[in-house]
Design a protein around this motif. Structure first.
Motif, mmCIF file in Angstrom:
data_model
loop_
_atom_site.group_PDB
_atom_site.id
_atom_site.type_symbol
_atom_site.label_atom_id
_atom_site.label_comp_id
_atom_site.label_asym_id
_atom_site.label_seq_id
_atom_site.Cartn_x
_atom_site.Cartn_y
_atom_site.Cartn_z
ATOM 1 N N LEU A 49 0.834 -1.200 0.000
ATOM 2 C CA LEU A 49 0.000 0.000 0.000
ATOM 3 C C LEU A 49 0.866 1.247 0.000
ATOM 4 O O LEU A 49 1.939 1.266 0.609
ATOM 5 C CB LEU A 49 -0.892 0.013 1.243
ATOM 6 C CG LEU A 49 -1.786 -1.205 1.457
ATOM 7 C CD1 LEU A 49 -2.452 -1.130 2.816
ATOM 8 C CD2 LEU A 49 -2.824 -1.294 0.359
ATOM 9 N N ASP A 50 0.388 2.285 -0.637
ATOM 10 C CA ASP A 50 1.049 3.585 -0.616
ATOM 11 C C ASP A 50 0.372 4.428 0.453
ATOM 12 O O ASP A 50 -0.746 4.918 0.259
ATOM 13 C CB ASP A 50 0.937 4.254 -1.985
ATOM 14 C CG ASP A 50 1.691 5.558 -2.074
ATOM 15 O OD1 ASP A 50 2.082 6.115 -1.021
ATOM 16 O OD2 ASP A 50 1.887 6.042 -3.204
ATOM 17 N N GLU B 84 -4.211 4.300 0.797
ATOM 18 C CA GLU B 84 -4.740 3.163 0.045
ATOM 19 C C GLU B 84 -5.293 2.075 0.960
ATOM 20 O O GLU B 84 -4.909 1.960 2.124
ATOM 21 C CB GLU B 84 -3.646 2.548 -0.825
ATOM 22 C CG GLU B 84 -3.289 3.372 -2.023
ATOM 23 C CD GLU B 84 -2.275 2.695 -2.919
ATOM 24 O OE1 GLU B 84 -2.366 2.949 -4.124
ATOM 25 O OE2 GLU B 84 -1.416 1.935 -2.448
ATOM 26 N N SER B 85 -6.166 1.269 0.373
ATOM 27 C CA SER B 85 -6.636 0.051 1.028
ATOM 28 C C SER B 85 -6.675 -1.057 -0.013
ATOM 29 O O SER B 85 -6.727 -0.796 -1.219
ATOM 30 C CB SER B 85 -8.002 0.253 1.669
ATOM 31 O OG SER B 85 -8.974 0.497 0.690
ATOM 32 N N GLN B 86 -6.627 -2.281 0.470
ATOM 33 C CA GLN B 86 -6.637 -3.441 -0.413
ATOM 34 C C GLN B 86 -7.370 -4.567 0.304
ATOM 35 O O GLN B 86 -7.235 -4.733 1.521
ATOM 36 C CB GLN B 86 -5.206 -3.851 -0.742
ATOM 37 C CG GLN B 86 -5.077 -4.966 -1.727
ATOM 38 C CD GLN B 86 -3.612 -5.294 -2.021
ATOM 39 O OE1 GLN B 86 -2.695 -4.777 -1.391
ATOM 40 N NE2 GLN B 86 -3.395 -6.166 -2.970
ATOM 41 N N ALA C 261 -2.421 4.846 6.059
ATOM 42 C CA ALA C 261 -2.753 6.237 6.388
ATOM 43 C C ALA C 261 -1.536 7.109 6.111
ATOM 44 O O ALA C 261 -0.400 6.697 6.355
ATOM 45 C CB ALA C 261 -3.161 6.360 7.851
ATOM 46 N N ASP C 262 -1.784 8.309 5.598
ATOM 47 C CA ASP C 262 -0.671 9.195 5.251
ATOM 48 C C ASP C 262 0.085 9.717 6.475
ATOM 49 O O ASP C 262 1.093 10.394 6.336
ATOM 50 C CB ASP C 262 -1.143 10.351 4.375
ATOM 51 C CG ASP C 262 -2.229 11.192 5.010
ATOM 52 O OD1 ASP C 262 -2.526 11.006 6.208
ATOM 53 O OD2 ASP C 262 -2.793 12.025 4.288
ATOM 54 N N THR C 263 -0.346 9.359 7.655
ATOM 55 C CA THR C 263 0.378 9.718 8.877
ATOM 56 C C THR C 263 1.429 8.669 9.245
ATOM 57 O O THR C 263 2.177 8.862 10.202
ATOM 58 C CB THR C 263 -0.605 9.869 10.050
ATOM 59 O OG1 THR C 263 -1.337 8.644 10.195
ATOM 60 C CG2 THR C 263 -1.567 11.025 9.806
#
Length: 130
Positions: free
Chosen positions: A38-39, A44-46, A108-110
């Motif tokens: 994931l980025d 993102e989620s998968q 999460a971008d954190t």
């Protein structure tokens, strides 16, 4: 690939009611883990399809699958691909054929880029010899 003599989780697109899939590694061997790439910057989620089943000669009742060591609540589970994902799911009975469920990983971008090997899937239930 090590499996338990009683109950295992399978990946690689198992078929409902089938005997297919690749057994997920156990005991921190990581020879066949469930992987997500994931980025985090993109949040993102998968979702991946999995199954649980017993070995021949056994059945399990009141089975609960939970995510263990998921302190950031990034792994959730559901019995359907488009349902509500939660931290645990239950099956009244698991037998020698695949019972399908889905695992969703979310970034999460954190977060910093990482390989997280702490999160495990655990299952509990009453194992019976048939």
């Amino acid at each position: 690939m090590a499996t338990t003599p009683y109950v295992n989780i399978y990946k690689d697109n198992p078929t409902a009611g089938g005997l297919d899939g690749v057994a997920v590694s156990i005991s921190d061997t990581f020879t066949s883990p469930i992987n997500f790439t994931l980025d985090a910057e993109q949040n993102e989620s998968q979702i991946t399809k999995c199954a649980i089943r017993t070995q021949p000669g056994y059945t399990a009742q009141n089975v609960t699958i939970t995510d263990h060591n998921d302190n950031a609540n990034r792994i959730t589970l559901c019995k359907t691909q488009d349902g509500t994902f939660t931290n645990s799911i239950t099956f009244d009975e698991v037998n020698i054929t695949n019972s399908i469920f889905y695992v969703k990983a979310t970034s999460a971008d954190t977060e910093q880029a990482q390989i997280d090997r702490k999160i495990k899937l655990r299952f509990t239930g009453k194992l019976l010899v048939v």
